[in-house]
Write a protein that holds these residues in place. Structure first.
Motif, mmCIF file in Angstrom:
data_model
loop_
_atom_site.group_PDB
_atom_site.id
_atom_site.type_symbol
_atom_site.label_atom_id
_atom_site.label_comp_id
_atom_site.label_asym_id
_atom_site.label_seq_id
_atom_site.Cartn_x
_atom_site.Cartn_y
_atom_site.Cartn_z
ATOM 1 N N PHE A 196 0.886 -1.213 0.036
ATOM 2 C CA PHE A 196 -0.173 0.031 -0.128
ATOM 3 C C PHE A 196 0.976 1.204 0.018
ATOM 4 C CE2 PHE A 196 -2.116 3.368 2.382
ATOM 5 C CZ PHE A 196 -3.605 3.493 1.480
ATOM 6 N N PHE A 197 0.477 2.149 -0.744
ATOM 7 C CA PHE A 197 1.303 3.588 -0.780
ATOM 8 C C PHE A 197 0.172 4.665 -0.829
ATOM 9 C CE2 PHE A 197 3.268 0.307 -3.534
ATOM 10 C CZ PHE A 197 4.532 0.047 -2.931
ATOM 11 N N ASP A 198 0.778 5.696 0.056
ATOM 12 C CA ASP A 198 -0.022 6.960 0.230
ATOM 13 C C ASP A 198 0.838 8.189 -0.174
ATOM 14 O OD1 ASP A 198 -1.850 9.042 1.005
ATOM 15 O OD2 ASP A 198 -0.994 8.774 3.078
ATOM 16 N N TYR A 199 0.613 8.662 -1.280
ATOM 17 C CA TYR A 199 1.316 9.872 -1.881
ATOM 18 C C TYR A 199 0.735 10.629 -2.935
ATOM 19 C CZ TYR A 199 2.701 7.015 -5.905
ATOM 20 O OH TYR A 199 2.396 6.132 -7.137
ATOM 21 N N ALA A 200 0.872 11.885 -2.878
ATOM 22 C CA ALA A 200 0.542 12.695 -3.956
ATOM 23 C C ALA A 200 -1.127 12.806 -3.791
ATOM 24 C CB ALA A 200 0.633 12.466 -5.293
ATOM 25 N N GLY A 201 -1.526 12.697 -2.557
ATOM 26 C CA GLY A 201 -2.969 12.682 -2.204
ATOM 27 C C GLY A 201 -3.818 11.691 -2.707
ATOM 28 N N LYS A 202 -3.240 10.450 -3.100
ATOM 29 C CA LYS A 202 -3.870 9.245 -3.638
ATOM 30 C C LYS A 202 -3.166 8.009 -2.701
ATOM 31 C CE LYS A 202 -5.811 11.245 -7.322
ATOM 32 N NZ LYS A 202 -7.406 11.095 -7.570
ATOM 33 N N HIS A 203 -4.226 7.159 -2.818
ATOM 34 C CA HIS A 203 -3.714 5.725 -2.383
ATOM 35 C C HIS A 203 -3.825 4.692 -3.515
ATOM 36 C CE1 HIS A 203 -6.385 6.906 1.797
ATOM 37 N NE2 HIS A 203 -5.123 7.284 1.662
ATOM 38 N N VAL A 204 -2.591 3.952 -3.280
ATOM 39 C CA VAL A 204 -2.424 2.838 -4.451
ATOM 40 C C VAL A 204 -2.024 1.709 -3.505
ATOM 41 C CG1 VAL A 204 -0.883 2.022 -6.151
ATOM 42 C CG2 VAL A 204 -1.128 4.423 -5.920
ATOM 43 N N LEU A 205 -2.883 0.469 -4.119
ATOM 44 C CA LEU A 205 -2.873 -1.054 -3.475
ATOM 45 C C LEU A 205 -2.465 -1.738 -4.395
ATOM 46 C CD1 LEU A 205 -3.268 -2.837 -1.218
ATOM 47 C CD2 LEU A 205 -5.713 -2.931 -2.174
ATOM 48 N N VAL A 206 -1.303 -2.465 -4.453
ATOM 49 C CA VAL A 206 -1.098 -3.557 -5.112
ATOM 50 C C VAL A 206 -1.091 -4.866 -4.678
ATOM 51 C CG1 VAL A 206 1.215 -4.540 -6.651
ATOM 52 C CG2 VAL A 206 0.670 -1.940 -6.512
#
Length: 397
Positions: A314-324
């Motif tokens: 999980f990544f949280d950056y640039a105002g977004k969440h990204v889940l792989v």
């Protein structure tokens, strides 16, 4: 899917020209040389490329953008002894040749890597005793300098019951290592000067842990409680005090395959898979909870993750969440989602040729996500084999 190909038509034309010139310039007859046998054709994402089992990859990216990957390899089935294989790719460059980092005297498993602010690569792994009828496992460590030199192997645990090492590095260059030692937590810290502190026994029994560090050097740890009933969270302050464990999943189902992440603003996220066996197979779904000043938020499910989601990042950056994540079933692909707060987009699929499991992923300073995973090719045939695949995406573009 692009695959490496060979210019066989062009090669035939070249040979034909050479043969014709030979006929004109010589009165004797010469046989044309036979065409060389074509070599194996690989998916360009395949970075292991051999006929042995290549599994369990770990990935890291240095401050200079170099990508590092370590994985287990060397056997033809899951029971053969394995060694650790290593490759790296400079930013904008090509993959290096494969290096083998361990010998055959011990079975090397579960590698984990991380890069410090000075571009030193740190590796921990579990090494088993190959003596028949004897099972002993200890945690080992090596460091690779920016010039490419590897340090000697150091043994962090000599108890014979050590498993599941995890590694994280804080902004000051301190290396934090946690492992399961007879279910007891062991923790050690390596200072930037190379001096180790510990290992010390932690305040909780752990199984399948995950760790992350914040900008102040605090360590955040999660673990499965009671063999997969719940997900517990602990915090180790920079001054060395452990918090009391907190049950963050609070589920009446099976909660496992946890992951902890630190966001761009230092928010702590914990993710896990909830599995209701009573509802049948492939009904699992990923949940998450967020640490706030008032405690943990109510667990919330992430839509589009139903199936058998296991390994996840999980990544949280640039105002977004990204889940792989990797689904965990043979024949499935790698998936990722982009969200904003509690609103998630549609799942995106990275098409793969076989069955994808054991994904690991890391973000570089440009916001690109680099991921590696184990891919099962030619399932059910005599050519069945595991390979390591790598892909880079920018999910916010």
């Amino acid at each position: 899917m692009d695959i490496e190909t060979y210019g066989r038509g062009m090669l035939k034309r070249v040979i034909g020209v050479i043969f014709l010139a030979g006929v004109i310039l010589s009165s004797s007859c010469h046989k044309a040389l036979p065409l060389p046998e074509p070599g194996p054709q690989y998916d360009p994402r395949n970075i292991s490329r051999n006929d042995t089992y290549s599994v369990g990859p770990s990935i890291a990216v240095g401050p200079d953008g170099t990508v590092y990957v370590v994985w287990m390899d060397g056997g033809h089935n899951e029971y053969d002894p394995s060694r650790l294989y290593f490759r790296y790719k400079p930013s904008g460059g090509e993959w290096s040749e494969v290096e083998i980092l361990t010998d055959t005297t011990r079975d090397a498993w579960a590698p984990q890597i991380a890069v410090d602010p000075s571009n030193n690569l740190h590796l921990v792994w579990e090494s088993d005793d190959p003596t028949p009828g004897v099972w002993r496992s200890n945690i080992h460590y090596r460091m690779r300098s920016p010039s490419g030199e590897w340090s000697d192997v150091e043994v962090l645990s000599n108890t014979g019951t050590a498993l599941q090492p995890r590694i994280a590095i804080d902004p000051s260059g301190n290396v934090h290592v946690v492992w399961n030692d007879g279910l007891k937590m062991k923790y050690a810290k390596r200072r930037p000067n190379g001096v180790w502190e510990g290992p010390e026994i932690g305040p909780i029994y752990i199984e399948n842990p995950d760790i992350a560090v914040d900008v102040e050097g605090g360590l955040h740890l999660i673990t499965e409680e009671g063999g997969g009933n719940d997900i517990d969270y602990l915090y180790l302050s920079p001054s060395g005090e452990w918090s009391e464990p907190v049950n963050v999943s609070q589920s009446r189902y099976i909660s496992w395959y946890g992951s902890v992440a630190i966001g761009e603003d230092q928010t702590v996220y914990v993710l896990w898979t909830d599995e209701d066996w009573g509802a049948g197979l492939q009904t699992s779904i990923i949940y998450y909870s967020i640490k706030t000043e008032n405690g943990w938020t109510e667990p919330d499910s992430i839509p589009g993750t139903r199936g058998m989601p296991r390994a996840k990042r999980f990544f949280d950056y640039a105002g977004k969440h990204v889940l792989v994540w990797a689904d965990g079933r043979y024949g499935e692909d790698i998936h990722y989602l982009v969200g904003n707060g509690r609103i998630w987009g549609n799942p995106q699929v990275i098409d793969t040729p076989g069955g994808s499991i054991a994904v690991d992923a890391v973000k570089d300073k440009e916001g690109n996500i680099h991921m590696v995973w184990s891919e099962l090719l030619n399932l059910g045939t005599s050519d069945e084999n595991w390979e390591v695949f790598y892909e880079e995406i920018n999910p916010l573009n």
